[in-house]
Design a protein around this motif. Structure first.
Motif, PDB file in Angstrom:
ATOM      1  N   ARG A 244       0.844  -1.199   0.000  1.00  0.00           N
ATOM      2  CA  ARG A 244       0.000   0.000   0.000  1.00  0.00           C
ATOM      3  C   ARG A 244       0.879   1.248   0.000  1.00  0.00           C
ATOM      4  NH1 ARG A 244      -5.369  -1.265   1.263  1.00  0.00           N
ATOM      5  NH2 ARG A 244      -5.670  -3.326   2.192  1.00  0.00           N
ATOM      6  N   PHE A 245       1.959   1.245  -0.748  1.00  0.00           N
ATOM      7  CA  PHE A 245       2.873   2.388  -0.801  1.00  0.00           C
ATOM      8  C   PHE A 245       2.230   3.560  -1.539  1.00  0.00           C
ATOM      9  CE2 PHE A 245       6.542  -0.897  -1.029  1.00  0.00           C
ATOM     10  CZ  PHE A 245       6.486  -1.069   0.348  1.00  0.00           C
ATOM     11  N   PRO A 246       2.679   4.797  -1.261  1.00  0.00           N
ATOM     12  CA  PRO A 246       2.307   5.916  -2.143  1.00  0.00           C
ATOM     13  C   PRO A 246       2.820   5.634  -3.555  1.00  0.00           C
ATOM     14  CG  PRO A 246       4.000   6.555  -0.572  1.00  0.00           C
ATOM     15  CD  PRO A 246       3.521   5.213  -0.143  1.00  0.00           C
ATOM     16  N   LEU A 247       2.206   6.269  -4.559  1.00  0.00           N
ATOM     17  CA  LEU A 247       2.390   5.831  -5.942  1.00  0.00           C
ATOM     18  C   LEU A 247       3.816   5.915  -6.456  1.00  0.00           C
ATOM     19  CD1 LEU A 247      -0.828   7.061  -7.777  1.00  0.00           C
ATOM     20  CD2 LEU A 247      -0.415   4.986  -6.460  1.00  0.00           C
ATOM     21  N   LEU A 248       4.537   6.975  -6.135  1.00  0.00           N
ATOM     22  CA  LEU A 248       5.906   7.089  -6.653  1.00  0.00           C
ATOM     23  C   LEU A 248       6.793   5.996  -6.070  1.00  0.00           C
ATOM     24  CD1 LEU A 248       6.329  10.975  -6.570  1.00  0.00           C
ATOM     25  CD2 LEU A 248       5.581   9.512  -8.462  1.00  0.00           C
ATOM     26  N   LYS A 249       6.625   5.728  -4.790  1.00  0.00           N
ATOM     27  CA  LYS A 249       7.361   4.632  -4.169  1.00  0.00           C
ATOM     28  C   LYS A 249       6.888   3.294  -4.735  1.00  0.00           C
ATOM     29  CE  LYS A 249       8.570   2.599   0.315  1.00  0.00           C
ATOM     30  NZ  LYS A 249       8.417   2.707   1.797  1.00  0.00           N
ATOM     31  N   PHE A 284       6.471  -1.033 -19.781  1.00  0.00           N
ATOM     32  CA  PHE A 284       6.131  -1.536 -18.440  1.00  0.00           C
ATOM     33  C   PHE A 284       5.773  -0.383 -17.515  1.00  0.00           C
ATOM     34  CE2 PHE A 284       7.514  -2.334 -14.061  1.00  0.00           C
ATOM     35  CZ  PHE A 284       6.805  -3.490 -13.751  1.00  0.00           C
ATOM     36  N   ARG A 285       6.637   0.629 -17.479  1.00  0.00           N
ATOM     37  CA  ARG A 285       6.420   1.760 -16.573  1.00  0.00           C
ATOM     38  C   ARG A 285       5.124   2.492 -16.911  1.00  0.00           C
ATOM     39  NH1 ARG A 285      10.734   4.265 -17.683  1.00  0.00           N
ATOM     40  NH2 ARG A 285      12.054   3.068 -16.245  1.00  0.00           N
ATOM     41  N   ALA A 289       1.894   2.563 -14.436  1.00  0.00           N
ATOM     42  CA  ALA A 289       1.468   3.894 -13.989  1.00  0.00           C
ATOM     43  C   ALA A 289       0.020   4.160 -14.398  1.00  0.00           C
ATOM     44  CB  ALA A 289       2.392   4.963 -14.567  1.00  0.00           C
ATOM     45  N   ASN A 290      -0.353   3.780 -15.623  1.00  0.00           N
ATOM     46  CA  ASN A 290      -1.739   3.960 -16.076  1.00  0.00           C
ATOM     47  C   ASN A 290      -2.713   3.201 -15.176  1.00  0.00           C
ATOM     48  OD1 ASN A 290      -1.071   5.619 -18.173  1.00  0.00           O
ATOM     49  ND2 ASN A 290      -1.330   4.099 -19.776  1.00  0.00           N
ATOM     50  N   ALA A 291      -2.338   1.977 -14.808  1.00  0.00           N
ATOM     51  CA  ALA A 291      -3.222   1.168 -13.957  1.00  0.00           C
ATOM     52  C   ALA A 291      -3.424   1.817 -12.592  1.00  0.00           C
ATOM     53  CB  ALA A 291      -2.647  -0.239 -13.799  1.00  0.00           C
ATOM     54  N   LEU A 292      -2.356   2.367 -12.020  1.00  0.00           N
ATOM     55  CA  LEU A 292      -2.447   3.000 -10.702  1.00  0.00           C
ATOM     56  C   LEU A 292      -3.161   4.346 -10.756  1.00  0.00           C
ATOM     57  CD1 LEU A 292       1.163   2.187  -9.453  1.00  0.00           C
ATOM     58  CD2 LEU A 292      -0.963   1.248  -8.511  1.00  0.00           C
ATOM     59  N   VAL A 293      -2.962   5.079 -11.849  1.00  0.00           N
ATOM     60  CA  VAL A 293      -3.531   6.427 -11.958  1.00  0.00           C
ATOM     61  C   VAL A 293      -4.999   6.384 -12.345  1.00  0.00           C
ATOM     62  CG1 VAL A 293      -3.450   8.566 -13.297  1.00  0.00           C
ATOM     63  CG2 VAL A 293      -1.332   7.550 -12.447  1.00  0.00           C
TER      64      VAL A 293
END
Length: 557
Positions: A244-249, A284-285, A289-293
């Protein structure tokens, strides 16, 4: 306008309602908003649950006021279209229900939605608060990521994560203006905080908690945020952890743990050695990132990143936002579910700043000669992306790199898709390519003709019958010279056999028949008939465009 046909059974978009005992107006209105809050559809009044038509109650035979009653008892007013239908000797009412752009309720405040039960049967259920919020955000009517998180305070933001954010701006080429701002100005510029309604200071937004929130605050205040990285090899679990980290981490942690499994080798292209990874790290990145955002943060489910024997699968809760479909994924304007969060990630440099991250994912697959990204398992509940991890086509990669070196820039994504489609399908028309690049046929033609000018593609025929194959040099570079000969030669032989078979069956053939049969232009058809006549296979009767052809006396098939 055609008369609606009674479907055989109920579904997500079809509802049957018996009217033998006169269906109460309240029950009818609730059934209609239930459909509207799902995908819209049709309600058949006067039909039993098993699909048997039993007819309308005498009080419902006059349908003129039904649509007005529905509009008056829904908020916002639901506009339905009522059509009288006869089926099975009974009078029925077909009520067409549009999909609500947002949410619709009865005037008494009832919110309902239609769904499919585990046994495949539809049902109508109440809409919970988080489901209502999720639906509104999926239409872009409310930006949940700009809202203050209940109970969150500025103490829930982590100074170390703010520092990580600034480092990301430097590392990934983000908006360097952000580096000149102090913490308070930075929070305001990225929408990490918002002013409280009572004017008593500021508090973290959903974007703020997700980007620079403390892990304890995320667990307590945002329980829907979770992600997992899993590695499965021959059904054995090699890695399976939830965080459950913040997104950048989170992105840093996912990339760090993925790299050991992303084996790569190098190939020589001219004077340079080019790495060939199992999965392009840029793709990959961007995909992670799209999935999390863009996930739906109202749904209690995790973002999954799973590597197995078949490939890399990335899934996130929440389907595609309204207006985005699998048929326009490449061409539609960006429509982020979480606009403030998406804008912040763009300014930090963590996602494609143009909003065309899907292009980057496609490029990361196609330039290595791998299959295009596969979104086919996406549904209304989740977006599922699969990236194949098959071996790269080194010859194709070298070809792309050489062309990009000559041009001094990357090949357009439409060109990469065209080349990949030609590698797989061998021959394409402009209409066929248009479906692959999700654009009109005129754009597909421009793409193919540009590739012809580069010497990568060869055109065959003119006008309507024009088709395209990879050029001889491409097959030669790939070490498969025979493939080019097969593709070019097969078409001509096939056309000849089609014409001769047609004449054998029907006795004679004209130029127009050849054009229709072989999808050729009039000029191509005339040349084909002339060639068969010169070979002694056909005999001409008449002159010019009125000529017809029969089998020659000594022709044999």
């Amino acid at each position: 306008m055609s008369t609606p046909t009674l479907p055989p059974r109920e579904s997500l978009t079809v509802e049957f309602k018996s009217d033998r005992a006169r269906l109460h107006d309240t029950a009818l209105v609730e059934a209609l908003i239930c459909l509207a809050n799902a995908e819209g559809g049709e309600l058949w009044l006067g039909v039993e649950d098993d699909g048997t038509p039993t007819g309308l109650h005498p009080e419902h035979l006059q349908l003129s006021g039904l649509a007005g009653m529905v509009a008056a008892r829904t908020s916002p007013s639901l506009a339905v279209v009522v059509t009288p239908v006869q089926a099975g000797g009974c009078h029925l009412a077909h009520i067409a229900v549009p999909k609500a752009q947002g949410e619709v309720a009865t005037t008494s405040g009832v919110y309902l939605r239609r769904r499919i039960k585990p046994d495949g049967q539809p049902e109508c259920v109440g809409m919970l608060p988080h489901e209502r919020a999720s639906r509104v955000s999926s239409f872009g009517l409310v930006d949940a990521s700009a809202q203050i998180v209940a109970g969150a305070t500025l103490a829930d933001l982590d100074p170390l994560e703010r520092e990580r954010l600034r480092q990301c701006v430097q590392q990934y080429g983000g908006d360097r203006v952000l580096l000149e701002l102090d913490d308070e100005a930075l929070d305001g510029a990225l929408g990490l905080t918002a002013r409280l309604p009572n004017g008593a200071g500021r508090a973290p937004t959903l974007t703020g908690l997700l980007l620079v929130g403390k892990e304890a605050a995320l667990r307590e205040l945002l329980p829907t945020h979770e992600f997992a990285f899993q590695v499965l090899a021959r059904e054995a679990v090699g890695f399976n952890e939830f965080r459950r980290f913040p997104l950048l981490k989170a992105l840093d942690w996912l990339e760090t743990n993925f790299r050991p499994y992303n084996h790569e080798r190098e190939i020589q292209v001219g004077l340079f050695r080019v790495p060939v990874p199992k999965v392009d790290m840029g793709a990959f990145r961007e995909a992670v990132a799209n999935a999390l955002v863009h996930r739906d943060y109202h749904r209690l489910a995790a973002v999954h990143v799973r590597l197995d024997d078949e490939g890399l699968t990335i899934s996130n809760p929440g389907g595609l936002v309204d207006g985005v479909t699998l048929a326009n994924l490449l061409t539609t304007e960006p429509r982020p579910r979480n606009r403030t969060l998406a804008d912040a990630m763009k300014r930090v440099g963590m996602v494609e700043r143009s909003g065309r991250g899907v292009d980057k994912i496609y490029r990361g697959m196609l330039r290595f000669g791998r299959p295009e990204p596969d979104y086919r398992r996406t549904d209304v509940h989740s977006v599922v992306l699969k990236l194949a991890t098959v071996d790269a086509d080194e010859a194709f990669l070298k070809l792309v790199i050489e062309q990009e070196s000559k041009r001094g820039q990357e090949l357009p994504i439409d060109s990469l898709i065209a080349l990949a489609a030609l590698r797989e399908l061998k021959r394409l028309s402009t209409e066929e390519l248009a479906t692959h690049i999700q654009r009109e046929a005129a754009q597909a033609k421009r793409t193919l003709e540009a590739l012809v000018e580069m010497g990568l593609v060869q055109a065959h025929g003119n006008a309507r019958g024009r088709t395209y194959t990879l050029a001889a040099g491409v097959y030669q570079a790939d070490g498969d010279k025979a493939a080019y000969t097969r593709q070019v030669g097969f078409s001509a032989l096939q056309h000849e056999q089609l014409v001769l078979s047609y004449v054998k069956q029907h006795g004679r053939i004209a130029r127009a028949d050849v054009a229709d049969l072989c999808r050729l232009s009039p000029d191509q058809s005339a040349k084909l008939l002339k060639r068969l006549k010169e070979q002694g296979l056909l005999q001409q009767h008449g002159e010019r465009r009125w000529a017809t052809y029969t089998l020659a006396n000594d022709a044999s098939l």
